[in-house]
Structure formats: structure tokens, C-alpha cells
Write a protein that holds these residues in place. Structure first.
Motif, PDB file in Angstrom:
ATOM      1  N   THR A  24       0.790  -1.220   0.000  1.00 43.10           N
ATOM      2  CA  THR A  24       0.000   0.000   0.000  1.00 43.10           C
ATOM      3  C   THR A  24       0.829   1.280   0.000  1.00 43.10           C
ATOM      4  OG1 THR A  24      -0.142  -0.085   2.411  1.00 43.10           O
ATOM      5  CG2 THR A  24      -1.919  -1.144   1.183  1.00 43.10           C
ATOM      6  N   VAL A  25       2.129   1.184   0.289  1.00 36.81           N
ATOM      7  CA  VAL A  25       2.961   2.384   0.309  1.00 36.81           C
ATOM      8  C   VAL A  25       3.048   2.969  -1.104  1.00 36.81           C
ATOM      9  CG1 VAL A  25       5.310   3.238   0.632  1.00 36.81           C
ATOM     10  CG2 VAL A  25       4.307   1.698   2.308  1.00 36.81           C
ATOM     11  N   ALA A  26       2.850   4.275  -1.222  1.00 35.45           N
ATOM     12  CA  ALA A  26       2.906   4.917  -2.536  1.00 35.45           C
ATOM     13  C   ALA A  26       4.320   4.846  -3.088  1.00 35.45           C
ATOM     14  CB  ALA A  26       2.459   6.363  -2.416  1.00 35.45           C
ATOM     15  N   GLN A  27       4.447   4.360  -4.317  1.00 34.41           N
ATOM     16  CA  GLN A  27       5.721   4.265  -5.004  1.00 34.41           C
ATOM     17  C   GLN A  27       5.514   4.749  -6.431  1.00 34.41           C
ATOM     18  OE1 GLN A  27       7.635   0.198  -3.994  1.00 34.41           O
ATOM     19  NE2 GLN A  27       5.451  -0.087  -3.633  1.00 34.41           N
ATOM     20  N   THR A  28       6.506   5.405  -6.989  1.00 30.71           N
ATOM     21  CA  THR A  28       6.394   5.921  -8.350  1.00 30.71           C
ATOM     22  C   THR A  28       7.477   5.313  -9.221  1.00 30.71           C
ATOM     23  OG1 THR A  28       5.454   8.014  -7.595  1.00 30.71           O
ATOM     24  CG2 THR A  28       6.429   7.984  -9.795  1.00 30.71           C
ATOM     25  N   LEU A  29       7.062   4.821 -10.390  1.00 33.91           N
ATOM     26  CA  LEU A  29       7.992   4.287 -11.370  1.00 33.91           C
ATOM     27  C   LEU A  29       8.029   5.228 -12.568  1.00 33.91           C
ATOM     28  CD1 LEU A  29       9.846   1.974 -12.331  1.00 33.91           C
ATOM     29  CD2 LEU A  29       7.816   0.919 -13.367  1.00 33.91           C
ATOM     30  N   SER A  30       9.190   5.776 -12.863  1.00 30.08           N
ATOM     31  CA  SER A  30       9.353   6.641 -14.037  1.00 30.08           C
ATOM     32  C   SER A  30       9.819   5.795 -15.207  1.00 30.08           C
ATOM     33  CB  SER A  30      10.389   7.743 -13.752  1.00 30.08           C
ATOM     34  OG  SER A  30       9.895   8.644 -12.785  1.00 30.08           O
ATOM     35  N   PRO A  53      -1.148  -1.889  -5.296  1.00 32.93           N
ATOM     36  CA  PRO A  53      -2.109  -0.776  -5.389  1.00 32.93           C
ATOM     37  C   PRO A  53      -1.507   0.605  -5.169  1.00 32.93           C
ATOM     38  CG  PRO A  53      -3.009  -2.586  -4.094  1.00 32.93           C
ATOM     39  CD  PRO A  53      -1.572  -2.913  -4.321  1.00 32.93           C
ATOM     40  N   GLY A  54      -0.436   0.702  -4.391  1.00 33.90           N
ATOM     41  CA  GLY A  54       0.133   2.013  -4.109  1.00 33.90           C
ATOM     42  C   GLY A  54       1.043   2.556  -5.180  1.00 33.90           C
ATOM     43  N   ALA A  55       1.332   1.754  -6.219  1.00 34.16           N
ATOM     44  CA  ALA A  55       2.282   2.174  -7.238  1.00 34.16           C
ATOM     45  C   ALA A  55       1.647   3.176  -8.202  1.00 34.16           C
ATOM     46  CB  ALA A  55       2.783   0.962  -8.014  1.00 34.16           C
ATOM     47  N   THR A  56       2.438   4.145  -8.625  1.00 30.71           N
ATOM     48  CA  THR A  56       1.996   5.115  -9.629  1.00 30.71           C
ATOM     49  C   THR A  56       3.009   5.156 -10.766  1.00 30.71           C
ATOM     50  OG1 THR A  56       3.083   6.928  -8.452  1.00 30.71           O
ATOM     51  CG2 THR A  56       0.755   6.550  -7.972  1.00 30.71           C
ATOM     52  N   VAL A  80      12.665   2.274 -16.014  1.00 29.20           N
ATOM     53  CA  VAL A  80      12.466   1.273 -17.074  1.00 29.20           C
ATOM     54  C   VAL A  80      12.368   2.004 -18.405  1.00 29.20           C
ATOM     55  CG1 VAL A  80      11.048  -0.634 -17.946  1.00 29.20           C
ATOM     56  CG2 VAL A  80      11.183  -0.234 -15.475  1.00 29.20           C
ATOM     57  N   ALA A  81      12.982   1.443 -19.437  1.00 30.13           N
ATOM     58  CA  ALA A  81      12.879   1.987 -20.795  1.00 30.13           C
ATOM     59  C   ALA A  81      12.162   0.991 -21.684  1.00 30.13           C
ATOM     60  CB  ALA A  81      14.269   2.293 -21.358  1.00 30.13           C
TER      61      ALA A  81
END
Length: 275
Positions: A24-30, A53-56, A80-81
Motif C-alpha cells: 500500500t505504500v505509494a511508489q512511483t515508477l518513471s 495498489p500504491g504504485a503510480t 524502465v525503458a
């Protein structure tokens, strides 16, 4: 004396805040890459978020392109590319692992599809050189080009020796419309009367485009014709990671090899690679 219940709940809350719950911890993947990958990556990430669920997702825009994404990956600007061509040896030395995720038919498409049977390779070459300028009904073909250094131009040139010369010749023609990236090309193809330009079947499907892919040499592009080899023109979707990927990037890369990801890919006209 019994312990204070309020104090106990506050302690639990504090521990949760400090330690966190991975689900549930918010994480962001660019991520970044080719414009053609953007819609399918968003669809794949939507499915991935059911597990995390917490991933953005932070999808860099405008598209970086394959080369730009690999440079950003090497500089740790993205996690990630997604690229539309093989990784070159000098690029491979600056990044981590890469793998083929899927392939999709590389197509020529039009807003109007005024020739349901499409074109032969010879006819396409004549369109690019400017010798053939109209559809069968006499209306003008409005050709949408890509920059000479882009992978789509290389794909077009690889279709035949005549196309190799024709694509170079088209770049020298004055007044031609050139789209800087895959998404701009798709927009121009979808909105221009009499348009003709290169894209992928996967982008048309995942992007819900109104543009229509055309047969080439009498064969319509599809996953079936791509798989049996009767339609040989394809564009890869390759995933690349940095030398030291973070946990979220590694987890997403693992998800991309799952049956859930393969189902998403196939529904949107991507043929998953054999793992």
C-alpha cells in the motif's frame, strides 16, 4: 494495571508509518521510450497496480524515443525503458538487462482507407518518391513522414530495396509533413484526409485510433499473419533496466513476463515473446 489501549493503537500506527506495508505504500515508477509504447505501458501498469495498489506511473512526455530513453536509463533518470529497436553494443554497456517483451505488426495506415486492398511494395515506393500521388479514386495521398534517424524510417527502408531508396528520396521532397514521434504521427494519420503513414497495429489498438491499417502485397496485418510469417514486417517492444534497478522496477519487469501481462499484450495486438 492493564496497558492503555489508546497508547497501544498509537504505537501500532507509528510502526506502520515507519516500516510501511509494501502493498500500500505509494511508489512511483518513471518510464520512457518510444511513443508507440505509451498506451500499452499504461494498460500494463493498470493491471500491475492490482498487485501493487500504491504504485503510480510517471510516463515521461513528450516521448524520449529509443535512444533518448536508453540515455535516460543510463543516467538513472528513469527506472524502465521501452524501446522499439535492438539495444546497440555501446548502449548495452551502460545499462542493465534488456529483453524482448513482444512484437507487433509494423503497418502503413490511413484515416480513410480508400483502398481496402492496400498497396504493393512497388506502389508504396512510388508514393514515397512522388511518382504516385493519388488514391485509386483520384483523391490525393497525403503522406506523413518520420525523421530519417527514427526507427520507423529504418523499418520502412528495410521492407524492400526500392523502399530503401524511396524513403531517402521522400526526405528530400519539399513541403513534406514530418511527425517528430509516434504519437504525433498517429494524430496526423488519424486527422488528415487522405493520409498515409507508418505506425504499428499495437499502437492503433491500444490507442483506440480511428486510423485503418492497410494490407501490403495483399496481406492484412494481424497477429495471425505475423505469427505465420505471411506478414513479415514487425516492430519489437524491448524492455531495458538500469544497472542497479530499484525494487519497483524489478517487480514491474517480472510482472511483464507473467501470463496476466501476456493477456493484455495479446488483446491489444502485441505478440508476446516466448520466454
Amino acid at each position: 494495571m492493564k496497558p492503555n489501549r489508546t497508547y497501544g493503537w498509537l504505537l501500532v500506527l507509528l510502526l506502520n508509518l515507519l516500516v510501511g506495508t509494501p502493498a500500500t505504500v505509494a511508489q512511483t515508477l518513471s518510464v520512457g521510450g518510444t511513443g508507440s509504447s505509451e498506451p500499452i505501458v499504461r494498460l500494463l501498469f493498470d493491471e500491475f497496480r492490482k498487485e501493487v495498489p500504491g504504485a503510480t506511473l510517471n510516463h515521461l512526455s513528450p516521448p524520449l524515443g529509443s535512444g533518448g530513453a536508453l540515455k535516460a536509463l543510463a543516467a538513472n533518470r528513469i527506472g524502465v525503458a521501452f524501446i522499439g529497436r535492438p539495444v546497440q553494443p555501446e548502449e548495452a554497456r551502460r545499462i542493465g538487462q534488456s529483453f524482448l517483451l513482444a512484437e507487433t505488426p509494423f503497418v502503413v495506415a490511413s484515416r480513410d482507407a480508400r483502398q481496402k486492398d492496400g498497396f504493393t511494395l512497388d506502389q508504396l515506393a512510388r508514393i514515397y518518391t512522388g511518382e504516385l500521388t493519388t488514391w485509386r479514386d483520384g483523391s490525393p495521398v497525403r503522406l506523413i513522414l518520420r525523421p530519417r534517424f527514427e526507427s520507423d524510417s529504418a523499418q520502412l527502408k528495410s521492407m524492400s530495396p526500392a523502399m530503401e531508396k524511396a524513403v531517402d528520396a521522400a526526405a528530400q521532397r519539399p513541403g513534406m509533413v514530418t511527425a517528430d514521434n509516434d504519437l504525433e504521427a498517429l494524430k496526423l494519420i488519424s486527422e488528415t484526409p487522405g493520409s498515409l503513414g507508418s505506425t504499428t497495429l499495437g499502437l492503433l489498438t491500444s490507442g483506440n485510433s480511428r486510423a485503418v491499417p492497410l494490407p501490403v502485397n495483399g496481406v492484412a496485418p494481424s497477429l495471425a499473419t505475423l505469427k505465420n510469417g505471411s506478414y513479415p514486417w514487425r516492430k519489437p517492444l524491448i524492455v531495458a533496466l538500469p544497472q542497479q534497478p530499484d525494487a519497483l522496477a524489478e517487480r514491474f519487469a517480472a510482472f511483464l513476463r507473467s501470463s496476466k501481462a501476456r493477456n493484455v499484450l495479446q488483446r491489444h495486438d502485441y505478440l508476446p515473446a516466448t520466454q
